[in-house]
Write a protein that holds these residues in place. Structure first.
Motif, PDB file in Angstrom:
ATOM      1  N   ASN A   1       0.871  -1.275   0.221  1.00 19.51           N
ATOM      2  CA  ASN A   1       0.087  -0.234   0.087  1.00 19.51           C
ATOM      3  C   ASN A   1       1.028   1.422   0.171  1.00 19.51           C
ATOM      4  N   ASP A   2       0.719   2.236   0.663  1.00 19.58           N
ATOM      5  CA  ASP A   2       1.000   3.631   0.540  1.00 19.58           C
ATOM      6  C   ASP A   2       1.872   3.443   2.049  1.00 19.58           C
ATOM      7  N   TYR A   3       2.393   2.888   2.117  1.00 22.05           N
ATOM      8  CA  TYR A   3       2.741   3.007   3.653  1.00 22.05           C
ATOM      9  C   TYR A   3       4.440   2.453   3.397  1.00 22.05           C
ATOM     10  N   GLU A   4       5.861   2.576   3.996  1.00 24.03           N
ATOM     11  CA  GLU A   4       6.782   2.178   4.179  1.00 24.03           C
ATOM     12  C   GLU A   4       7.398   2.185   5.591  1.00 24.03           C
ATOM     13  N   GLY A   5       8.156   1.388   5.994  1.00 25.85           N
ATOM     14  CA  GLY A   5       8.859   1.835   6.811  1.00 25.85           C
ATOM     15  C   GLY A   5       7.617   2.008   7.909  1.00 25.85           C
ATOM     16  N   SER A   6       8.168   3.219   9.168  1.00 24.78           N
ATOM     17  CA  SER A   6       6.682   3.834  10.016  1.00 24.78           C
ATOM     18  C   SER A   6       6.435   4.321   9.392  1.00 24.78           C
ATOM     19  N   GLY A   7       6.035   5.066   8.029  1.00 30.77           N
ATOM     20  CA  GLY A   7       4.883   5.601   8.203  1.00 30.77           C
ATOM     21  C   GLY A   7       4.955   6.212   6.556  1.00 30.77           C
ATOM     22  N   VAL A   8       4.240   6.571   5.883  1.00 26.19           N
ATOM     23  CA  VAL A   8       3.796   6.570   5.008  1.00 26.19           C
ATOM     24  C   VAL A   8       4.987   6.691   3.694  1.00 26.19           C
ATOM     25  N   LEU A   9       4.571   7.169   2.517  1.00 24.80           N
ATOM     26  CA  LEU A   9       5.364   6.994   1.212  1.00 24.80           C
ATOM     27  C   LEU A   9       6.120   8.327   1.521  1.00 24.80           C
ATOM     28  N   THR A  10       7.309   7.804   1.157  1.00 21.86           N
ATOM     29  CA  THR A  10       8.769   9.913   1.509  1.00 21.86           C
ATOM     30  C   THR A  10       8.903   9.641  -0.010  1.00 21.86           C
ATOM     31  N   GLU A  11       9.455  11.249   0.287  1.00 21.30           N
ATOM     32  CA  GLU A  11      11.001  10.811  -0.930  1.00 21.30           C
ATOM     33  C   GLU A  11      11.817  10.028  -1.151  1.00 21.30           C
ATOM     34  N   ILE A  12      12.040   9.720   0.107  1.00 18.32           N
ATOM     35  CA  ILE A  12      13.025   9.057   0.245  1.00 18.32           C
ATOM     36  C   ILE A  12      12.808   7.337  -0.436  1.00 18.32           C
ATOM     37  N   ALA A  13      11.324   7.253  -0.084  1.00 19.53           N
ATOM     38  CA  ALA A  13      11.053   6.013  -0.679  1.00 19.53           C
ATOM     39  C   ALA A  13      10.950   5.912  -2.563  1.00 19.53           C
ATOM     40  N   TRP A  14       9.851   6.834  -2.295  1.00 17.17           N
ATOM     41  CA  TRP A  14       9.780   7.012  -4.019  1.00 17.17           C
ATOM     42  C   TRP A  14      10.972   7.622  -5.166  1.00 17.17           C
ATOM     43  N   SER A  15      12.095   7.455  -3.950  1.00 19.89           N
ATOM     44  CA  SER A  15      12.841   7.567  -5.253  1.00 19.89           C
ATOM     45  C   SER A  15      14.055   6.382  -5.675  1.00 19.89           C
ATOM     46  N   THR A  16      13.367   5.274  -4.767  1.00 22.65           N
ATOM     47  CA  THR A  16      14.394   4.847  -4.864  1.00 22.65           C
ATOM     48  C   THR A  16      13.807   3.614  -6.449  1.00 22.65           C
ATOM     49  N   PHE A  17      11.762   3.682  -6.603  1.00 28.78           N
ATOM     50  CA  PHE A  17      10.999   2.737  -7.246  1.00 28.78           C
ATOM     51  C   PHE A  17      12.402   3.327  -8.878  1.00 28.78           C
ATOM     52  N   ASP A  18      11.741   1.773  -9.139  1.00 23.89           N
ATOM     53  CA  ASP A  18      12.424   1.599 -10.444  1.00 23.89           C
ATOM     54  C   ASP A  18      11.463   2.271 -11.655  1.00 23.89           C
ATOM     55  N   SER A  19      11.199   1.461 -12.798  1.00 22.63           N
ATOM     56  CA  SER A  19      10.669   2.458 -13.897  1.00 22.63           C
ATOM     57  C   SER A  19       8.500   1.436 -13.809  1.00 22.63           C
ATOM     58  N   THR A  20       8.975   0.938 -12.929  1.00 18.15           N
ATOM     59  CA  THR A  20       7.802  -0.430 -12.769  1.00 18.15           C
ATOM     60  C   THR A  20       6.970   0.556 -11.025  1.00 18.15           C
ATOM     61  N   GLY A  21       7.473   1.119 -10.463  1.00 21.70           N
ATOM     62  CA  GLY A  21       6.855   1.811  -9.461  1.00 21.70           C
ATOM     63  C   GLY A  21       6.822   0.568  -8.725  1.00 21.70           C
ATOM     64  N   ALA A  22       8.639   0.253  -7.991  1.00 22.49           N
ATOM     65  CA  ALA A  22       8.591  -0.920  -6.935  1.00 22.49           C
ATOM     66  C   ALA A  22       9.499  -0.738  -6.967  1.00 22.49           C
ATOM     67  N   HIS A  23       9.982  -1.752  -5.852  1.00 17.30           N
ATOM     68  CA  HIS A  23      11.498  -1.465  -5.260  1.00 17.30           C
ATOM     69  C   HIS A  23      11.547  -2.875  -3.983  1.00 17.30           C
ATOM     70  N   PRO A  24      12.845  -3.159  -3.531  1.00 14.94           N
ATOM     71  CA  PRO A  24      12.660  -4.172  -2.994  1.00 14.94           C
ATOM     72  C   PRO A  24      12.654  -3.200  -1.443  1.00 14.94           C
ATOM     73  N   GLY A  25      12.294  -4.083  -0.230  1.00 11.44           N
ATOM     74  CA  GLY A  25      12.390  -3.792   0.912  1.00 11.44           C
ATOM     75  C   GLY A  25      13.181  -3.911   1.335  1.00 11.44           C
TER      76      GLY A  25
ATOM     77  N   SER B   1       1.173  12.747  -3.098  1.00 11.50           N
ATOM     78  CA  SER B   1       2.303  14.139  -3.278  1.00 11.50           C
ATOM     79  C   SER B   1       2.407  14.719  -3.927  1.00 11.50           C
ATOM     80  N   THR B   2       3.695  15.089  -4.377  1.00 13.46           N
ATOM     81  CA  THR B   2       4.890  15.426  -5.237  1.00 13.46           C
ATOM     82  C   THR B   2       5.710  14.447  -6.121  1.00 13.46           C
ATOM     83  N   SER B   3       4.895  13.072  -6.174  1.00 13.39           N
ATOM     84  CA  SER B   3       6.036  12.211  -6.710  1.00 13.39           C
ATOM     85  C   SER B   3       5.346  11.946  -7.892  1.00 13.39           C
ATOM     86  N   GLY B   4       4.556  12.950  -8.376  1.00 13.11           N
ATOM     87  CA  GLY B   4       3.985  12.124 -10.127  1.00 13.11           C
ATOM     88  C   GLY B   4       3.967  10.730 -10.471  1.00 13.11           C
TER      89      GLY B   4
END
Ligand SMILES: [Zn+2]
Ligand SMILES: [Zn+2]
Length: 253
Positions: A135-159, A232-235
């Motif tokens: 969902n829209d959570y990562e670690g201790s809270g909602v997704l932040t730029e730190i998280a979405w900057s690690t996404f690949d072109s498919t909106g995914a990343h490993p935890g 947010s501002t993630s696009g």
């Protein structure tokens, strides 16, 4: 003495009947739809061939390693399926991905739950290639730029568990389309931002879904849509936020 027995008996009887009354308010969704054939026809991984579907009683289990069947930087430089990150700000992307042993078990006839349970951190569903949907959570809270900057072109990343997963719309799942992308743990399907007729749904509930026909279900079924509001501002467009519409099944690893 005998006279006391009557009021006592009456009290017990009254308590029982009031219990029964609350049980009979359980919602039985008589319009529930069998998802078996759509699940069997759509779950596949064209690269790793590691997705399997098994029906047992009223439940269906989808098993996978969770590795994708498309290009991503997380295959690692030099891998035949490697591609670079879409942006330049991916300094925090320092994990690789590994194969897991996932099994998601969902009801064949998904039904609306009386009490809607909030989705939490971790797998809330599975994309059609066997990789988990978060969902829209990562670690201790909602997704932040730190998280979405690690996404690949498919909106995914490993935890941290090197567990590759999707949070957002992207080049693999859907880009402003109306296609089926996977199922959540309650057994209800998830679609791109649009409905089958190409329009944006305007009657989504607070959990991002509504009931209607889709390209895959000619009988009306509850289904989720990828949010059509930029996150947010993630696009980016988040796949799922809020609660499950139905009762969640298990997702083991
Ligand atoms: Zn994540
Ligand atoms: Zn819809």
């Amino acid at each position: 003495m005998k006279k006391l027995i009557f009021p006592m008996f009456f009290l017990v009887f009254f308590a029982c009947s009031s219990d029964n009354e609350s049980e009979t308010t359980t919602i039985i969704d008589e319009s529930s739809v069998d998802i078996t054939s759509v699940v069997q026809a759509n779950f596949t991984n064209s690269y790793t061939n590691d997705v399997s579907v098994a029906v047992s009683g009223d439940y269906i289990t989808i098993s996978s390693t969770g590795l994708p069947d498309h290009k991503t930087p997380y295959w690692g430089s030099g891998h035949e399926m490697y591609e670079d990150f879409p942006g330049t700000n991916h300094a925090n992307a320092n994990t690789s991905m590994v194969a897991h042993n996932y099994a998601m078990t969902i009801p064949i006839y998904p039904q609306e739950a009386i009490n809607k349970e909030e989705t939490e951190l971790g797998a809330v569903g599975m994309a059609l290639n066997g990789a988990p949907i978060y969902n829209d959570y990562e670690g201790s809270g909602v997704l932040t730029e730190i998280a979405w900057s690690t996404f690949d072109s498919t909106g995914a990343h490993p935890g941290p568990g090197e567990d590759y997963h999707y949070h957002c719309e992207g080049t693999y799942l859907s880009v402003d389309e109306n296609n089926l992308i996977g199922f959540l743990r309650d057994g209800f399907p998830v679609y791109g931002r649009k409905d089958a007729d190409g329009s944006y749904p305007n009657d989504l509930d607070e959990n991002g879904g509504h009931t209607g026909t889709t390209n895959d279900f000619s009988d009306e079924i509850y289904h989720y849509h990828i949010s059509s509001e930029e996150y947010s501002t993630s696009g980016l467009f988040v796949i799922k936020s809020g609660a499950y519409h139905g009762t969640k099944g298990t997702f083991t690893q």
